[in-house]
Design an enzyme around this catalytic site. Structure first.
Site, short mmCIF file in Angstrom:
data_model
loop_
_atom_site.label_atom_id
_atom_site.label_comp_id
_atom_site.label_asym_id
_atom_site.label_seq_id
_atom_site.Cartn_x
_atom_site.Cartn_y
_atom_site.Cartn_z
N LYS A 13 1.14 -0.88 0.11
CA LYS A 13 -0.26 -0.50 0.26
C LYS A 13 0.77 1.26 -0.25
CE LYS A 13 -2.23 -0.73 4.33
NZ LYS A 13 -1.38 -2.31 4.06
N ARG A 88 -9.10 1.10 8.77
CA ARG A 88 -8.37 -0.07 8.75
C ARG A 88 -9.81 -0.63 10.29
NH1 ARG A 88 -2.63 0.98 8.90
NH2 ARG A 88 -1.69 -1.54 8.98
N ARG A 127 11.41 -6.00 4.48
CA ARG A 127 11.10 -4.57 4.77
C ARG A 127 12.38 -4.27 5.42
NH1 ARG A 127 5.17 -1.96 5.57
NH2 ARG A 127 5.42 -3.00 7.32
N ARG A 160 11.24 -2.65 10.82
CA ARG A 160 10.61 -2.75 11.86
C ARG A 160 10.85 -3.21 12.94
NH1 ARG A 160 5.44 0.20 8.52
NH2 ARG A 160 4.95 -0.35 9.88
N ARG A 171 -0.51 -9.33 13.25
CA ARG A 171 -0.84 -8.30 12.54
C ARG A 171 -2.12 -8.50 11.43
NH1 ARG A 171 3.85 -4.52 10.49
NH2 ARG A 171 1.62 -3.18 9.79
#
Ligand code: ADP
Ligand code: AMP
Length: 213
Positions: A13, A88, A127, A160, A171
């Site tokens: 996203k 969300r 990531r 992260r 998540r």
């Protein structure tokens, strides 16, 4: 043009929202980025949000909605925006909807970036995010020119905390329980468009620009 990006955490996203923002000249509004900036600056809001983010949980709606409505009320959002990571939950979507309706406005497109769960954990463990400007890379798929260094601002790239595999599983569960119902919500409004998020980043973007025109 008002656009919402939907999809699992790690679906791409943010990557696509940045490309959209550049091409269509609208601000990229990421609630996750706003929270992370607050954490970095040690604000009260940041400390509150961190409690939830570290566990892969959602920050409570009340707090998140307030932050978002404040942000989109700013001058640069007058002609539209691309929302990344908001809404969300159904209540968040309803509040946004009511705020827009009051102004005689509406969401133009909700773009669902579709990536199966199997790919997500791999994506997120690879990531890397810039500590300074928030640019994101992937160690295999979208590597920076120099390992560990941001192409744009030359700051350090980090994993992260909430991208560690244990947190990613939480998540994903939260996504399926609380966020996925938004696909139905925006389908009913007639604005949902789904793109295959498993292909190359530029091919995902091509599919999106074919929709946005
Ligand atoms: P989200 O904002 O949905 O959480 P990101 O845009 O940060 O996801 O993307 C998650 C990770 O996957 C990042 O490391 C990013 O560089 C990488 N990525 C994004 N799009 C693609 C793609 N089409 N193919 C492979 N990797 C991608
Ligand atoms: P993101 O950068 O979009 O992956 O968001 C990182 C984390 O910030 C999420 O896992 C949540 O804890 C929190 N967050 C971001 N956006 C929202 C939102 N709209 N509602 C609740 N929590 C959010």
């Amino acid at each position: 043009m008002k656009i919402i990006m939907l999809g699992a955490p790690g679906a791409g996203k943010g990557t696509q929202a940045k490309l959209i923002a550049e091409k269509y000249q609208v601000p990229h509004v990421s609630t996750g980025d706003i929270f992370r900036a607050n954490i970095k600056n040690g604000t009260e809001l940041g400390m509150e949000a961190k409690k939830y983010m570290d566990q892969g949980q959602l920050v409570p709606d009340e707090l998140t909605v307030r932050i978002l409505l404040d942000r989109v009320a700013q001058e640069d959002c007058k002609n539209g925006y691309v929302l990344d990571g908001f809404p969300r939950t159904i209540p968040q979507a309803q509040v946004l909807d009511e705020a827009l309706t009051k102004q005689g406005e509406e969401i133009d497109y909700a773009i669902n970036v579709d990536v199966p769960d199997e790919n997500i954990v791999r994506r997120m463990s690879g990531r890397r995010a810039c500590v300074k400007c928030g640019a994101t890379y992937h160690i295999e798929h979208i590597p920076p020119k120099v390992e560990g260094v941001c192409d744009t601002c030359e700051s350090e790239l980090i994993l992260r905390d909430d991208d560690k595999p244990e947190t990613v599983q939480n998540r994903l569960k939260v996504y399926h329980d609380q966020t996925q119902p938004l696909i139905d919500f925006y389908t009913k409004k007639g604005v949902l468009k789904t793109v295959d998020g498993t292909v190359d980043m530029q091919d995902v973007f091509k599919a999106i620009t074919d929709i946005l025109g």
